[in-house]
Design a protein around this motif. Structure first.
Motif, mmCIF file in Angstrom:
data_model
loop_
_atom_site.group_PDB
_atom_site.id
_atom_site.type_symbol
_atom_site.label_atom_id
_atom_site.label_comp_id
_atom_site.label_asym_id
_atom_site.label_seq_id
_atom_site.Cartn_x
_atom_site.Cartn_y
_atom_site.Cartn_z
ATOM 1 N N LYS A 178 -4.452 -25.614 -0.639
ATOM 2 C CA LYS A 178 -5.414 -24.867 -1.188
ATOM 3 C C LYS A 178 -4.831 -24.440 -2.493
ATOM 4 O O LYS A 178 -5.914 -24.386 -3.585
ATOM 5 C CB LYS A 178 -6.387 -24.575 -0.689
ATOM 6 N N LEU A 179 -4.062 -23.267 -2.603
ATOM 7 C CA LEU A 179 -3.753 -22.401 -3.383
ATOM 8 C C LEU A 179 -3.597 -22.801 -4.992
ATOM 9 O O LEU A 179 -3.947 -23.021 -6.274
ATOM 10 C CB LEU A 179 -2.918 -21.469 -2.958
ATOM 11 N N ILE A 180 -2.670 -24.146 -5.015
ATOM 12 C CA ILE A 180 -1.709 -25.167 -6.362
ATOM 13 C C ILE A 180 -3.225 -25.617 -6.846
ATOM 14 O O ILE A 180 -3.325 -25.170 -7.831
ATOM 15 C CB ILE A 180 -0.994 -25.915 -5.921
ATOM 16 N N GLU A 181 -3.983 -26.155 -5.890
ATOM 17 C CA GLU A 181 -5.124 -26.528 -6.464
ATOM 18 C C GLU A 181 -6.106 -25.729 -7.495
ATOM 19 O O GLU A 181 -6.943 -26.059 -8.233
ATOM 20 C CB GLU A 181 -5.521 -27.862 -5.705
ATOM 21 N N GLU A 182 -6.277 -24.942 -6.838
ATOM 22 C CA GLU A 182 -7.001 -23.916 -7.874
ATOM 23 C C GLU A 182 -6.781 -23.033 -8.410
ATOM 24 O O GLU A 182 -6.920 -23.396 -8.944
ATOM 25 C CB GLU A 182 -7.321 -22.380 -5.996
ATOM 26 N N LYS A 183 -4.784 -22.729 -8.356
ATOM 27 C CA LYS A 183 -4.852 -22.444 -9.777
ATOM 28 C C LYS A 183 -4.009 -22.904 -10.829
ATOM 29 O O LYS A 183 -3.927 -22.354 -12.484
ATOM 30 C CB LYS A 183 -3.111 -20.992 -9.133
ATOM 31 N N ILE A 184 -4.025 -24.498 -10.849
ATOM 32 C CA ILE A 184 -3.013 -25.075 -11.295
ATOM 33 C C ILE A 184 -3.662 -26.308 -12.135
ATOM 34 O O ILE A 184 -4.024 -27.267 -10.662
ATOM 35 C CB ILE A 184 -1.754 -25.512 -11.177
ATOM 36 N N ARG A 185 -4.406 -26.176 -12.861
ATOM 37 C CA ARG A 185 -4.590 -27.583 -13.544
ATOM 38 C C ARG A 185 -3.619 -28.907 -14.679
ATOM 39 O O ARG A 185 -2.906 -28.092 -14.478
ATOM 40 C CB ARG A 185 -5.453 -27.162 -15.092
ATOM 41 N N ASP A 186 -4.374 -30.014 -14.583
ATOM 42 C CA ASP A 186 -3.301 -31.129 -14.110
ATOM 43 C C ASP A 186 -1.573 -30.671 -13.569
ATOM 44 O O ASP A 186 -0.531 -30.898 -14.566
ATOM 45 C CB ASP A 186 -3.062 -30.806 -15.455
ATOM 46 N N PRO A 187 -1.121 -30.062 -12.145
ATOM 47 C CA PRO A 187 0.130 -30.311 -11.607
ATOM 48 C C PRO A 187 0.840 -31.398 -11.922
ATOM 49 O O PRO A 187 1.270 -30.735 -12.447
ATOM 50 C CB PRO A 187 -0.850 -29.736 -10.497
ATOM 51 N N GLY A 188 0.706 -32.275 -11.722
ATOM 52 C CA GLY A 188 1.246 -33.648 -12.404
ATOM 53 C C GLY A 188 1.931 -33.541 -13.848
ATOM 54 O O GLY A 188 2.956 -34.501 -13.895
#
Ligand code: FAD
Length: 227
Positions: A178-188
Motif C-alpha cells: 500500500k505504501l509503495i503504491e502511495e509513494k511511488i509513481r510507475d514502480p515498474g
C-alpha cells in the motif's frame, strides 16, 4: 591494513560513527563494506570479526563505520569497538560487496530499514558530487524521529538537490504494498535498492514483486544480527 581511530560521532539514539584513517590510501566503491578484526578479552561465540558498510564516500578518504549499540545484550565485539580510543589502531581488510550504483538508471528508489541507511550516505554523497542526482526517492524506515541517522545531511541534500526526496516511515507504519503504491509513481520503471535487516529486506522485496517490479530491477543488502 591498519586503520587508526581519529574520532567518534554520535549520530542518533544508540548510533555512533567511528572515523578511521587508513595507513595508506584506500579505494572503494560507494556501498561497499570492509571487514574489521578487534581481538579482545573473552570474546563471545560471535567472535572478533565483523563486516560493516563504509558509510563515507571515497572522496572523504577516511573510513566511516556507523553502527548501532544495544543498551543491553550487545556482543563483546561491539563493546570492544566502543572501548577504542582516538589513536588506537585495528585491522581492516577485504573490501567487497555489489550494493553499488552504476549511475545509468534514470530514477532510483533507495529503501533503508534502520541501520541499513549506512550505504546510502556513501552512495548519495558520491552521486551528488558527480551531479548525478536526477530522480531519487529515499524511503527510510526507522523507529521514530530520534532514531533518524544522518538527519542533518538528508535535510541539506534535499535542499541542494531538487532531484532528491527523502521520506521517513516511522513505526508502526511499514513499507508495504500500500505504501509503495502511495509513494511511488510507475514502480515498474525504477531501479530499487533495499538495505536493512533480513526480514525487512525480504518483506519489501515481496511487496515490490506484488506491484510488478522485476527481480532484475532490485538490488539488496542484508544486515544480519538485527532481527
Ligand atoms: C554487507 C553487510 C554490511 C553491514 N553493514 C553494517 C553497518 O554499516 N552497520 C551495522 O551496524 N551493521 C552492519 N552489518 C551487520 C554487522 O556485521 C553485525 O552483524 C551487526 O552490527 C550486529 O552486530 P553484533 O553481532 O556485534 O551484535 P549486537 O549489535 O551487539 O547485538 C545484536 C543482537 O543480535 C543478537 N544476535 C544476532 N545474531 C546472533 C548470533 N548469531 N549469535 C548470537 N547473538 C546474535 C545479539 O545477541 C544481540 O541481541 C552489516 C552486515 C553485512 C552483511
Amino acid at each position: 591494513m591498519k586503520v587508526e581511530l581519529i574520532k567518534t560521532i554520535n549520530e542518533a539514539k544508540n548510533v555512533i560513527s567511528f572515523i578511521f584513517q587508513p595507513e595508506k590510501p584506500l579505494s572503494w566503491k560507494p556501498g561497499q563494506f570492509l571487514f574489521y578484526k578487534i581481538p579482545h578479552h573473552r570474546p563471545d561465540r560471535r567472535g572478533i570479526e565483523r563486516h560493516f558498510t563504509i558509510s563515507s564516500a571515497p572522496f572523504e578518504h577516511n573510513i566511516r563505520l556507523t553502527s548501532k549499540f544495544l543498551r543491553q545484550g550487545g556482543s563483546t565485539f561491539k563493546k570492544a569497538l566502543l572501548g577504542l580510543e582516538p589513536g588506537d589502531s585495528i585491522e581492516a581488510y577485504n573490501i567487497g560487496g555489489s550494493f553499488t550504483v552504476e549511475k545509468k538508471e534514470p530514477s532510483y528508489v533507495f529503501i533503508a530499514g534502520g541501520i541499513g541507511i549506512t550505504p546510502y550516505r556513501s552512495i548519495l554523497l558520491d552521486l551528488e558530487r558527480a551531479d548525478s542526482i536526477k530522480d531519487i526517492l529515499l524511503l527510510y524506515s526507522c523507529r521514530d524521529r530520534e532514531s533518524v541517522v544522518f538527519g542533518k545531511l538528508w535535510d541539506k541534500m534535499q535542499k541542494n538537490n531538487k532531484g532528491l526526496s527523502v521520506n521517513y516511515i516511522f513505526e508502526p507504519q511499514l513499507i508495504d504494498k500500500k505504501l509503495i503504491e502511495e509513494k511511488i509513481r510507475d514502480p515498474g520503471k525504477r531501479k530499487f535498492y533495499i538495505s536493512g535487516p533480513i526480514n525487512m529486506v525480504k518483506a519489501v522485496q515481496g511487496s515490490l514483486s506484488e506491484v510488478g517490479v522485476n527481480e532484475d530491477k532490485i538490488v539488496m543488502d542484508y544486515f544480519p544480527g538485527y532481527d
